[in-house]
Design a protein around this motif. Structure first.
Motif, PDB file in Angstrom:
ATOM      1  N   ILE A  43       0.880  -1.176   0.000  1.00  0.00           N
ATOM      2  CA  ILE A  43       0.000   0.000   0.000  1.00  0.00           C
ATOM      3  C   ILE A  43       0.919   1.229   0.000  1.00  0.00           C
ATOM      4  CG2 ILE A  43      -1.854   1.222   1.195  1.00  0.00           C
ATOM      5  CD1 ILE A  43      -2.596  -1.411   2.555  1.00  0.00           C
ATOM      6  N   PRO A  44       1.088   1.873  -1.134  1.00  0.00           N
ATOM      7  CA  PRO A  44       2.059   2.977  -1.223  1.00  0.00           C
ATOM      8  C   PRO A  44       1.737   4.148  -0.301  1.00  0.00           C
ATOM      9  CG  PRO A  44       1.401   2.229  -3.415  1.00  0.00           C
ATOM     10  CD  PRO A  44       0.479   1.565  -2.439  1.00  0.00           C
ATOM     11  N   ASP A  45       0.456   4.459  -0.135  1.00  0.00           N
ATOM     12  CA  ASP A  45       0.054   5.600   0.676  1.00  0.00           C
ATOM     13  C   ASP A  45      -1.090   5.145   1.586  1.00  0.00           C
ATOM     14  OD1 ASP A  45      -1.015   7.973   1.728  1.00  0.00           O
ATOM     15  OD2 ASP A  45      -0.525   9.130  -0.065  1.00  0.00           O
ATOM     16  N   VAL A  46      -0.753   4.761   2.805  1.00  0.00           N
ATOM     17  CA  VAL A  46      -1.763   4.222   3.721  1.00  0.00           C
ATOM     18  C   VAL A  46      -2.813   5.273   4.057  1.00  0.00           C
ATOM     19  CG1 VAL A  46      -2.158   3.263   6.023  1.00  0.00           C
ATOM     20  CG2 VAL A  46      -0.194   2.492   4.682  1.00  0.00           C
ATOM     21  N   GLU A  47      -2.386   6.506   4.267  1.00  0.00           N
ATOM     22  CA  GLU A  47      -3.340   7.567   4.603  1.00  0.00           C
ATOM     23  C   GLU A  47      -4.386   7.721   3.501  1.00  0.00           C
ATOM     24  OE1 GLU A  47      -3.420  12.287   5.940  1.00  0.00           O
ATOM     25  OE2 GLU A  47      -1.591  11.409   5.110  1.00  0.00           O
ATOM     26  N   ILE A  52      -9.874   6.591   1.182  1.00  0.00           N
ATOM     27  CA  ILE A  52     -10.675   6.016   0.106  1.00  0.00           C
ATOM     28  C   ILE A  52     -11.620   4.949   0.650  1.00  0.00           C
ATOM     29  CG2 ILE A  52     -10.562   4.563  -1.969  1.00  0.00           C
ATOM     30  CD1 ILE A  52      -7.970   6.084  -2.690  1.00  0.00           C
ATOM     31  N   SER A  53     -11.107   4.103   1.536  1.00  0.00           N
ATOM     32  CA  SER A  53     -11.936   3.017   2.073  1.00  0.00           C
ATOM     33  C   SER A  53     -13.078   3.571   2.916  1.00  0.00           C
ATOM     34  CB  SER A  53     -11.086   2.036   2.894  1.00  0.00           C
ATOM     35  OG  SER A  53     -10.617   2.633   4.090  1.00  0.00           O
ATOM     36  N   LEU A  54     -12.809   4.616   3.698  1.00  0.00           N
ATOM     37  CA  LEU A  54     -13.856   5.209   4.526  1.00  0.00           C
ATOM     38  C   LEU A  54     -14.929   5.879   3.672  1.00  0.00           C
ATOM     39  CD1 LEU A  54     -11.771   6.766   7.452  1.00  0.00           C
ATOM     40  CD2 LEU A  54     -13.135   4.676   7.497  1.00  0.00           C
ATOM     41  N   ILE A  55     -14.510   6.595   2.654  1.00  0.00           N
ATOM     42  CA  ILE A  55     -15.480   7.259   1.770  1.00  0.00           C
ATOM     43  C   ILE A  55     -16.338   6.233   1.053  1.00  0.00           C
ATOM     44  CG2 ILE A  55     -15.700   8.644  -0.329  1.00  0.00           C
ATOM     45  CD1 ILE A  55     -13.159  10.172   0.621  1.00  0.00           C
ATOM     46  N   SER A  56     -15.703   5.183   0.543  1.00  0.00           N
ATOM     47  CA  SER A  56     -16.438   4.134  -0.166  1.00  0.00           C
ATOM     48  C   SER A  56     -17.453   3.458   0.737  1.00  0.00           C
ATOM     49  CB  SER A  56     -15.449   3.100  -0.713  1.00  0.00           C
ATOM     50  OG  SER A  56     -16.122   2.014  -1.295  1.00  0.00           O
ATOM     51  N   ASN A  57     -17.042   3.160   1.973  1.00  0.00           N
ATOM     52  CA  ASN A  57     -17.953   2.497   2.900  1.00  0.00           C
ATOM     53  C   ASN A  57     -19.105   3.420   3.292  1.00  0.00           C
ATOM     54  OD1 ASN A  57     -18.401   0.063   4.732  1.00  0.00           O
ATOM     55  ND2 ASN A  57     -18.398   1.714   6.224  1.00  0.00           N
ATOM     56  N   SER A 186     -10.084   9.386   9.808  1.00  0.00           N
ATOM     57  CA  SER A 186      -9.064   8.606   9.103  1.00  0.00           C
ATOM     58  C   SER A 186      -7.806   8.469   9.948  1.00  0.00           C
ATOM     59  CB  SER A 186      -8.723   9.274   7.762  1.00  0.00           C
ATOM     60  OG  SER A 186      -8.222  10.584   7.961  1.00  0.00           O
ATOM     61  N   ASN A 187      -7.567   9.405  10.842  1.00  0.00           N
ATOM     62  CA  ASN A 187      -6.373   9.348  11.694  1.00  0.00           C
ATOM     63  C   ASN A 187      -6.473   8.274  12.775  1.00  0.00           C
ATOM     64  OD1 ASN A 187      -5.097  11.468  10.336  1.00  0.00           O
ATOM     65  ND2 ASN A 187      -6.080  13.008  11.628  1.00  0.00           N
ATOM     66  N   THR A 188      -7.682   7.847  13.121  1.00  0.00           N
ATOM     67  CA  THR A 188      -7.859   6.846  14.177  1.00  0.00           C
ATOM     68  C   THR A 188      -8.229   5.472  13.626  1.00  0.00           C
ATOM     69  OG1 THR A 188     -10.230   7.306  14.490  1.00  0.00           O
ATOM     70  CG2 THR A 188      -8.669   8.657  15.740  1.00  0.00           C
ATOM     71  N   ARG A 189      -8.416   5.365  12.319  1.00  0.00           N
ATOM     72  CA  ARG A 189      -8.923   4.126  11.710  1.00  0.00           C
ATOM     73  C   ARG A 189      -8.076   2.908  12.047  1.00  0.00           C
ATOM     74  NH1 ARG A 189      -9.815  -0.130  10.565  1.00  0.00           N
ATOM     75  NH2 ARG A 189     -10.689  -1.070   8.668  1.00  0.00           N
ATOM     76  N   LEU A 190      -6.781   3.054  12.217  1.00  0.00           N
ATOM     77  CA  LEU A 190      -5.896   1.904  12.423  1.00  0.00           C
ATOM     78  C   LEU A 190      -5.527   1.694  13.895  1.00  0.00           C
ATOM     79  CD1 LEU A 190      -3.646   2.352   9.268  1.00  0.00           C
ATOM     80  CD2 LEU A 190      -5.464   0.662   9.629  1.00  0.00           C
ATOM     81  N   TRP A 191      -6.336   2.240  14.792  1.00  0.00           N
ATOM     82  CA  TRP A 191      -6.105   2.036  16.229  1.00  0.00           C
ATOM     83  C   TRP A 191      -6.358   0.576  16.592  1.00  0.00           C
ATOM     84  CZ3 TRP A 191      -3.798   4.770  19.861  1.00  0.00           C
ATOM     85  CH2 TRP A 191      -3.958   4.369  21.199  1.00  0.00           C
ATOM     86  N   ARG A 192      -5.471  -0.017  17.383  1.00  0.00           N
ATOM     87  CA  ARG A 192      -5.539  -1.445  17.720  1.00  0.00           C
ATOM     88  C   ARG A 192      -5.982  -1.700  19.160  1.00  0.00           C
ATOM     89  NH1 ARG A 192      -2.198  -6.510  16.655  1.00  0.00           N
ATOM     90  NH2 ARG A 192      -1.615  -7.384  18.680  1.00  0.00           N
ATOM     91  N   LYS A 193      -5.464  -0.948  20.107  1.00  0.00           N
ATOM     92  CA  LYS A 193      -5.627  -1.244  21.528  1.00  0.00           C
ATOM     93  C   LYS A 193      -6.985  -0.769  22.052  1.00  0.00           C
ATOM     94  CE  LYS A 193      -1.753   0.953  22.566  1.00  0.00           C
ATOM     95  NZ  LYS A 193      -0.624   1.465  23.394  1.00  0.00           N
ATOM     96  N   ASN A 194      -7.187  -0.966  23.377  1.00  0.00           N
ATOM     97  CA  ASN A 194      -8.376  -0.349  23.975  1.00  0.00           C
ATOM     98  C   ASN A 194      -8.064   1.122  24.266  1.00  0.00           C
ATOM     99  OD1 ASN A 194      -6.832  -0.348  26.341  1.00  0.00           O
ATOM    100  ND2 ASN A 194      -8.357  -1.416  27.559  1.00  0.00           N
ATOM    101  N   LEU A 352      -7.670  -2.869   5.766  1.00  0.00           N
ATOM    102  CA  LEU A 352      -8.574  -2.043   4.961  1.00  0.00           C
ATOM    103  C   LEU A 352      -9.289  -2.883   3.913  1.00  0.00           C
ATOM    104  CD1 LEU A 352      -6.140   0.989   4.481  1.00  0.00           C
ATOM    105  CD2 LEU A 352      -7.861   0.662   6.272  1.00  0.00           C
ATOM    106  N   LEU A 353      -9.665  -4.084   4.284  1.00  0.00           N
ATOM    107  CA  LEU A 353     -10.336  -4.982   3.357  1.00  0.00           C
ATOM    108  C   LEU A 353     -11.602  -4.321   2.816  1.00  0.00           C
ATOM    109  CD1 LEU A 353      -9.888  -8.005   2.430  1.00  0.00           C
ATOM    110  CD2 LEU A 353     -11.754  -8.568   3.997  1.00  0.00           C
ATOM    111  N   PRO A 354     -11.773  -4.267   1.494  1.00  0.00           N
ATOM    112  CA  PRO A 354     -12.968  -3.627   0.933  1.00  0.00           C
ATOM    113  C   PRO A 354     -14.250  -4.275   1.436  1.00  0.00           C
ATOM    114  CG  PRO A 354     -11.328  -3.987  -0.778  1.00  0.00           C
ATOM    115  CD  PRO A 354     -10.835  -4.705   0.449  1.00  0.00           C
TER     116      PRO A 354
END
Length: 380
Positions: A43-47, A52-57, A186-194, A352-354
């Motif tokens: 994924i060249p540009d994760v941001e 894109i994934s958030l807008i599409s969803n 989009s800045n919090t989309r990849l948060w993992r922990k609680n 970011l699975l479609p």
């Protein structure tokens, strides 16, 4: 080494000839060269990919019917709660909502009990997901699978046989606070922990928030190299075993149910079926049944859409892991068939699975779980 340099490891290596996935901050070319790795940019540009994934969803959600739940999109926590209430209303004779605890932010952790019988002490199966907030396909596929189980009962022979035998307890989202946070932007989309506030002096000094719930169970929690002691790490184990409300709530709930026979912890991604142990190598006394049940499950998964899964112990397939749910459920809650599934894919999209892959993922995962539980039924 990567985590020590502030690198977010998305997927660990699953063997000598496999790869690992990690996300780099900008301007890390020098560090990559110093590691002397052969690498491919997935994924060249994760941001940009996140946006894109958030807008599409969101576009797909807005186009959905106001009265029909759309299983082919990702849903925020409020809509998952509503789905649980609606499901109980439609299948009131089979479904019960259970409040199993609350979070640091005061959100409820809820489970669905699916039982077609009033008989006491039926064998209990637990299916839970979203210990890690960013793994959105996990709860999304669990919702689809639950609906399929309820719709197909009485018409599909495999589904009917499983529900006639087992009570199934489903926790779609364990890490409720983290999941809600992952939806904020989009800045919090990849948060993992609680999202637990710092409590110990070490946590307060770090200025970092949250614990990796799948390193917080009190099973070899203090052992070295199986989780991070750094509060800023994505695999931070917490200040002590069971320091987190979520891990305590889930454990107390599971242990409150008798006749426990299977526990399935659903994650993404990597296409793996994992079983104990993670904290050491070698075989358990149930290794033969783990292997046979995993073989049956992964064959059933592949038969649906051709998706290939690797299976084996956590230690042999991924790495040393301590404080994880399936080791605890196997050793401490005495659930023989305790396994974890890492769903699609193998890194093309990662977390970011479609959304158009949610239902295919659910279809193959349900086939795998039914085959797994069929083996459990015949090999107690």
């Amino acid at each position: 080494m990567l985590e020590n340099n502030g690198i977010d490891v998305w997927r660990s290596s699953s063997g000598p000839n496999s790869s690992l996935d990690f996300m780099l901050p900008p301007d890390m070319d020098a560090m990559m060269d110093s590691l002397a790795l052969t690498y491919t940019v997935q994924i060249p540009d994760v941001e940009k990919a996140v946006q894109i994934s958030l807008i599409s969803n969101e576009q797909a959600r807005l186009q959905s019917s106001a009265t029909t739940f759309n299983y082919a999109v990702y849903h925020p926590m409020s809509e998952i709660y509503q789905w649980m209430s609606d499901t109980q209303a439609v299948y009131s004779s089979y479904v019960t909502i259970m409040d199993i605890g609350s979070t640091n932010d005061g959100n409820d952790i809820k489970a669905l009990k699916v039982s077609v019988s009033s008989d006491a002490n039926r064998p209990a199966v637990f299916i839970e997901s979203a210990l890690h907030a960013r793994e959105w396909v996990s709860p999304a596929s669990v919702l689809w699978m639950t609906n399929e189980l309820l719709q197909q009962y009485g018409t599909d022979a495999d589904v009917t046989a499983i529900l006639d035998e087992f009570d199934i307890y489903i926790i779609p989202v364990v890490n409720v606070d983290g999941y809600i946070y992952s939806w904020l932007s989009s800045n919090t989309r990849l948060w993992r922990k609680n999202r637990d506030d710092p409590r110990s002096a070490k946590e307060i000094r770090s200025g970092c928030i949250g614990t990796d719930l799948n390193r917080n169970f009190r099973i070899r929690w203090a052992a070295k190299n199986g989780a991070s002691p750094d509060p800023c790490s994505v695999t931070y184990k917490g200040s002590r075993g069971f320091s987190e409300l979520e891990t305590r709530a889930m454990t107390n709930f599971v242990k409150s149910i008798g006749n426990r026979v299977a526990f399935v912890d659903i994650h993404s991604y990597g296409q793996l079926l994992l079983y104990p142990l993670g904290y050491r190598g070698g075989r358990t006394i149930d290794d033969m049944d783990f292997r046979a049940s995993a073989q049956a499950a992964t064959a059933a998964i592949t038969a649906v859409h051709g998706t290939n899964f690797i299976y084996g112990s956590v230690y042999s397939i991924i790495q040393k892991v301590t404080g994880d749910s399936i080791a605890y459920m196997y050793k401490k809650a005495v659930i023989k068939y305790s396994v974890a599934l890492e769903l699609r894919d193998r890194g093309t999209y990662g977390f970011l699975l479609p959304a158009d892959q949610i239902i295919p993922t659910g279809e193959e995962t349900l086939a795998g779980i039914l085959a797994f539980l069929d083996y459990v039924s015949n090999n107690p």
